[in-house]
Scaffold this motif. Structure first.
Motif, PDB file in Angstrom:
ATOM      1  N   ALA A 800       0.796  -1.223   0.000  1.00 20.59           N
ATOM      2  CA  ALA A 800       0.000   0.000   0.000  1.00 20.59           C
ATOM      3  C   ALA A 800       0.822   1.263   0.000  1.00 20.59           C
ATOM      4  O   ALA A 800       0.289   2.355  -0.202  1.00 20.59           O
ATOM      5  N   SER A 801       2.121   1.134   0.263  1.00 20.74           N
ATOM      6  CA  SER A 801       2.937   2.342   0.357  1.00 20.74           C
ATOM      7  C   SER A 801       4.370   2.013  -0.003  1.00 20.74           C
ATOM      8  O   SER A 801       4.841   0.886   0.183  1.00 20.74           O
ATOM      9  N   LEU A 878      -8.268  -1.369   1.493  1.00 18.67           N
ATOM     10  CA  LEU A 878      -7.002  -1.321   0.765  1.00 18.67           C
ATOM     11  C   LEU A 878      -7.072  -2.165  -0.512  1.00 18.67           C
ATOM     12  O   LEU A 878      -7.682  -3.243  -0.507  1.00 18.67           O
ATOM     13  N   ASP A 887      -9.292   2.340  -1.599  1.00 16.01           N
ATOM     14  CA  ASP A 887      -8.826   3.545  -0.905  1.00 16.01           C
ATOM     15  C   ASP A 887      -7.316   3.497  -0.697  1.00 16.01           C
ATOM     16  O   ASP A 887      -6.688   2.434  -0.742  1.00 16.01           O
ATOM     17  N   ASP A 888      -6.764   4.670  -0.366  1.00 13.72           N
ATOM     18  CA  ASP A 888      -5.335   4.713  -0.094  1.00 13.72           C
ATOM     19  C   ASP A 888      -5.072   4.304   1.359  1.00 13.72           C
ATOM     20  O   ASP A 888      -5.996   4.051   2.142  1.00 13.72           O
ATOM     21  N   LEU A 889      -3.776   4.246   1.693  1.00 20.80           N
ATOM     22  CA  LEU A 889      -3.377   3.755   3.014  1.00 20.80           C
ATOM     23  C   LEU A 889      -3.915   4.638   4.136  1.00 20.80           C
ATOM     24  O   LEU A 889      -4.360   4.131   5.180  1.00 20.80           O
ATOM     25  N   THR A 890      -3.905   5.984   3.940  1.00 25.26           N
ATOM     26  CA  THR A 890      -4.355   6.876   5.011  1.00 25.26           C
ATOM     27  C   THR A 890      -5.824   6.650   5.339  1.00 25.26           C
ATOM     28  O   THR A 890      -6.217   6.575   6.518  1.00 25.26           O
TER      29      THR A 890
END
Length: 993
Positions: A800-801, A878, A887-890
């Motif tokens: 994810a990042s 995720l 969605d993104d990690l945040t």
């Protein structure tokens, strides 16, 4: 009623027509200020007149109210102060004195250093957030500790000792802390001496001074002048703070208060004494240490795992890993447990006080929930303690007394004739005998019947007051007061079981007469004559047997019986006892020594017996049934007649119709094995002495029982101290028993004991509730982070990042959870009303752990469910992982963070019971819902407010995100409901075996 002999010698002045006139003399050097205490050694060398005059007090009138207030303001309260109070700022700073707080402060330094090394761009967000959380935690801890201190202080004010002093010529009760130099203490059996004082009058006064001298034998006290170099134990003309009056009466002028007393001198030596923690506090501390070690190990493992599976290259990455470990350790250990425990206990004890059960020591609450036997007195505890004379039995027959309570409304009648008002000669003999019985019982009395604002009340023993009420109904009071003047007293003791007073009969040329009342069998054994009408006849065996049969008949009707006799002492002739008595100095202070009383209490004239009734309290029967349902056995221990005790016990359900009563004399004949069998099989003990109470308590405790014992007299103090829960009577109890007891009944009501046991169980249940909540919630945090790191590739975190270190929760988010979801819900659970039926289960066994294996398994199960749903939420939003998201990690991390917070709030409902549904009585605890609403609002704020988003690394969630988070978080509630359903079914199967 006059207590002073006509031959009394005045102390410190002279009696004139106008009353008290103080002596005038040059002041002593040490007494230039009348408020300065006379030192104990020098004071003993002063005469009574000198000692009193030095303190500027009239020993008859005492201090005036304004003068007492002035001295109190000048000298301060009469209270021992072992050490100076801790300033508030030090209490606040003490909140930071914790190893975990040190870790957080170290984390602030490390994060700030890393921020500086990397160029100090913008704000050091992590450092600021952690510092703010540390301060907020300190504020919460300070407020909780302050609240607990205030609650304990309020409790101490409820239980403070009171003293009787003479103010403005009247005897009044004041808190012991308001006693001042020069106050005249009025001392009686059972009083705790409030201050060091010089004795000015004494009547068979004996004081137990073991607390100061170590001597177990009570010391006789009397006015007088002694050498000034005597050791404390030999100063028989002084009494000291903290000692107890065991017999007699007297008055003493206060010469030392607060830290200027002998007890104050000892208190200074004990300033360094540290209070020992209670068993519950020790177990909570053990849990904290155990969790601390376990979580530190887990934190180290988590950090090592993250370090190994991540590509840690920069200082920022290293700081992230370090902050994660520190935050995890801090969040997982419920460091607020001691503060929450103190608040919950103190608030619970205040709730008990509002129900008239004042628990002096917070640690006693844990014992209350374990009580398996309540040993209770009868009079005033199981009954209403408004003794009322119902029958008067004499040689000529019996008479009925109408009316109830202390209001003197009613008559004494024999059939249609009302005694005391009729002139019918057929009723003359019985009227004469009834007059002597009721007036005699009133003469041998230290009680007073008062009317204030239309309400009648009693000051003193209710049994003695019953004579005063009945006498007033017969219209005899005024003549008795005019005719007799008391000149001496041999006080009642539990060993003597009788009381005698000596009076001058003004209608017979001041001839002295002795009046005795007490247990009928004891008094009758000292009689050789009896009264019939106006004649005095020889007491033959047939008449003696008939009198004893009358006593048995009254006792069989559940009446308390008191016998009355008298003896004309005579001034001359063959008797001569009165002459010998009046020729001695014994009566100068109204004292009849024991050896003289023994001589005089012979050859008495028997008059008759009164039967009094003290009906059971209306609520006592139900309280006994509640106790039995809770597995708590009720044992009656009383000094009353066996028949009376057994009848009341059967009426209340303490014993069955085939029950028996065992007397103190029968107990004395039992060996150790017989005593053990007796306390197991017998529920009623009658005609017992205080030492028998101690034997019964010890025997029950040796069988493993947790014993609550009631008491009111000074001789009950050893049994109260020996019992697991000593229960002192707040109305009739002496100051000594109030000090000895762990609990005080403000209303002297047995049902209040049962209420206290129930409330003690509720408080203990609430302690288990917040422990279950805190530990399971913290376990959820630990498992979420640990499993999130281990399973990062599975749930999509790794991809994810591009960051080297990818975590399921940030360090600041973990600290936020700790701040928002720990203290408020835990405190709310501590004030939860009764959820389970606490009186439907057996008492808690000695040594039973607060957290047993069953509770630990529930904690682990709930923590595991929290971790699973939190990580599943991250996975759902995720991309990749087990469930494809977008969605993104945040956002995904914010959703997992929110799910964990909401899961802990759902867990509040779980924690209300280990077996009962969390949905039962859902709205009964408003504080609980306030804590939940606060948690939800705080979480919405941290997710949607930009400033908090920056601080805690969150992103805004849309309604769909919130719906998923809520549904998944609720799984914590539904899974626990399923477990409880299985547990209840298993418990039912076990109960059916």
């Amino acid at each position: 009623m006059c207590r002073r002999s006509r031959t009394d010698r005045v102390v410190g002045g002279v009696w004139g027509v106008a009353g008290w006139t103080p002596c005038h003399r040059a002041p002593r050097r040490v007494c230039d200020d009348p408020g300065v205490a006379v030192p104990s050694s020098e004071g003993s060398a002063l005469g009574r007149a000198e000692a009193v005059a030095d303190l500027g007090v009239d020993p008859e009138a005492g201090l005036s109210g304004p003068e007492a207030a002035r001295r109190l303001e000048r000298d301060g309260p009469n209270a021992l102060v072992a050490s100076a109070p801790v300033p508030r700022w030090r209490t606040f700073l003490a909140q930071f004195q914790d190893p975990l707080i040190y870790l957080l402060l170290a984390a602030v330094v490390v994060a700030t250093g890393a921020w500086w090394v990397e160029g100090a761009g913008g704000w050091p967000v992590d450092s600021v957030v952690i510092a703010v959380i540390v301060v907020l935690n300190a504020v919460l801890g300070y407020s909780q500790e302050t609240r607990a201190e205030q609650a304990v202080a309020a409790l101490q004010r409820m239980t403070e000792v009171r003293a009787t002093v003479v103010r403005g010529g009247r005897a009044v009760q004041v808190p012991a802390r308001e006693v001042v130099l020069g106050d005249v203490l009025v001392l009686a059996e059972g009083d705790s001496v409030a201050a060091d004082a010089r004795v000015v009058t004494a009547n068979a006064l004996r004081v137990a001074e073991a607390a100061l001298t170590g001597e177990s034998t009570a010391v006789s006290k009397a006015p007088g002048t002694l050498p000034d170099d005597l050791p404390l134990g030999d100063r028989t003309n002084a009494v000291y703070r903290g000692t107890a009056v065991t017999a007699g009466t007297g008055r003493a002028v206060v010469t030392g208060t607060a830290m200027d007393t002998e007890m104050g001198r000892i208190a200074r030596l004990l300033e360094s004494t540290v209070r020992q923690p209670t068993p519950l506090e020790r177990e909570i501390a053990f849990i904290g240490r155990f969790l601390g070690i376990a979580v530190v190990v887990i934190a180290v493992v988590v950090m090592a795992t993250v370090w190994l599976i991540s590509d840690v290259r920069t200082a920022e990455d290293a700081v992230t890993v370090l902050l994660l470990g520190v935050s995890l350790a801090v969040a997982a250990v419920p460091e607020g447990l001691p503060a929450v425990l103190s608040v919950v206990l103190s608030v619970g004890v205040q709730q008990m006080a509002r129900r008239d059960a004042i628990v002096k020591d917070l640690s006693s609450v844990e014992t209350l929930g374990s009580a398996s036997v309540i040993c209770t007195d009868k009079t005033g505890t199981l009954t209403s303690n408004e003794m009322t004379v119902q029958r008067v039995v004499t040689a000529s027959g019996s008479a009925e007394v109408t009316g109830a309570g202390y209001r003197p409304e009613g008559v004494v009648h024999d059939g249609d004739a009302v005694l005391g008002t009729t002139a019918d000669p057929d009723h003359e003999p019985q009227r004469a005998e009834g007059t002597v019985v009721l007036s005699g019982g009133s003469l041998a009395s230290n009680s007073e019947l008062r009317q204030e604002e239309g309400q009648w009340s009693v000051l003193g023993d209710p049994t003695e007051a019953a004579f005063l009420v009945a006498e007033r109904k017969m219209g005899l009071t005024e003549r008795r007061v005019r005719r007799f003047t008391r000149v001496g007293e041999a006080p009642f003791t539990s060993g003597r079981k009788r009381m005698s007073t000596v009076h001058l009969d003004h209608e017979r040329d001041d001839e002295p007469v002795l009046v005795t009342k007490g247990a009928p069998d004891v008094v009758l054994a000292r009689c050789t004559r009896y009264r019939r009408g106006m004649e005095t006849l020889v007491l033959d065996e047939a008449t003696r047997a008939r009198a004893l049969a009358d006593v048995e008949d009254l006792s069989g009707r559940a009446m308390r019986t008191i016998g009355v006799a008298y003896r004309p002492l005579g001034r001359s002739g063959s008797d001569g006892a009165g002459t010998r008595l009046l020729d001695t100095a014994y009566l100068e202070a109204g004292e009849v020594p024991a050896e003289v009383a023994e001589e005089l209490e012979q050859d008495l004239v028997w008059v008759g017996t009164v039967g009094m009734i003290d009906p059971p309290r209306a609520e006592a029967g139900e309280a006994v049934r509640d106790a039995h349902r809770a597995g708590v056995r009720v044992v009656m221990i009383t000094g009353d007649h066996p028949s009376t005790a057994l009848r009341i016990a059967q009426d209340l359900g303490i014993t069955g119709p085939d029950g028996t009563a065992l007397t103190g004399a029968e107990l004395d004949r039992l060996d150790e094995e017989g005593l053990a069998r007796a306390v197991t099989e017998v529920d009623v003990f009658a005609r017992v002495a205080p030492e028998h109470k101690l034997q019964i308590v010890d025997a029950l405790q040796s069988q493993g029982h947790v014993v609550a014992m009631t008491g009111d007299g000074v001789n009950d103090a050893p049994a109260l101290r020996s019992a697991d829960i000593g229960v002192a009577m707040g109305i009739t109890g002496t100051e000594v028993t109030k000090e000895a007891g762990a609990m005080i009944l403000r209303d002297d009501n047995f049902s209040t004991i049962v209420v206290a046991v129930r409330q003690g169980r509720v408080i203990f249940d609430n302690i288990k509730k917040f422990l279950r909540y805190l530990l399971s919630s913290n376990m959820g945090e630990v498992l979420t982070v640990f499993l999130g790191v281990v399973l990062a590739p599975v749930i999509g975190l790794t991809d994810a990042s591009a960051e080297a270190v990818v975590l399921p929760l940030l360090a600041t988010q973990i600290l936020w959870i700790n701040l928002v979801t720990d203290s408020a819900p835990a405190l709310a659970l501590g004030m939860d009303p009764e959820t389970d039926d606490v009186m439907a289960r057996r008492p808690r066994r000695r040594g039973e752990r607060v957290i047993d294996a069953r509770m630990w398994s529930g904690i682990l199960a709930v923590g595991a469910v929290m971790a699973v749903v939190s990580l599943l939420t991250i996975d759902v939003f995720l991309p990749g992982g087990l469930v494809e998201g977008q969605d993104d990690l945040t956002v995904a991390r914010t959703a997992g963070f929110t799910t964990l917070v909401l899961a802990q709030l759902f867990n509040v409902l779980n924690s209300r019971s280990q077996t009962v549904s969390g949905l039962k009585d859902l709205w009964s605890n408003r504080w609980l819902w306030a804590a939940i609403v606060f948690g939800v609002v705080a979480q919405v704020a941290v997710v949607h407010l930009p400033v908090l988003q920056t601080a805690f690394g969150t992103a805004a969630l849309d309604p769909f995100h919130w719906l998923v988070c809520t549904l998944l978080a609720s799984c914590v509630l539904w899974s626990d409901e399923l477990i409880k359903l299985v547990e209840r079914a298993r418990d039912r199967r076990r109960a059916g075996r």
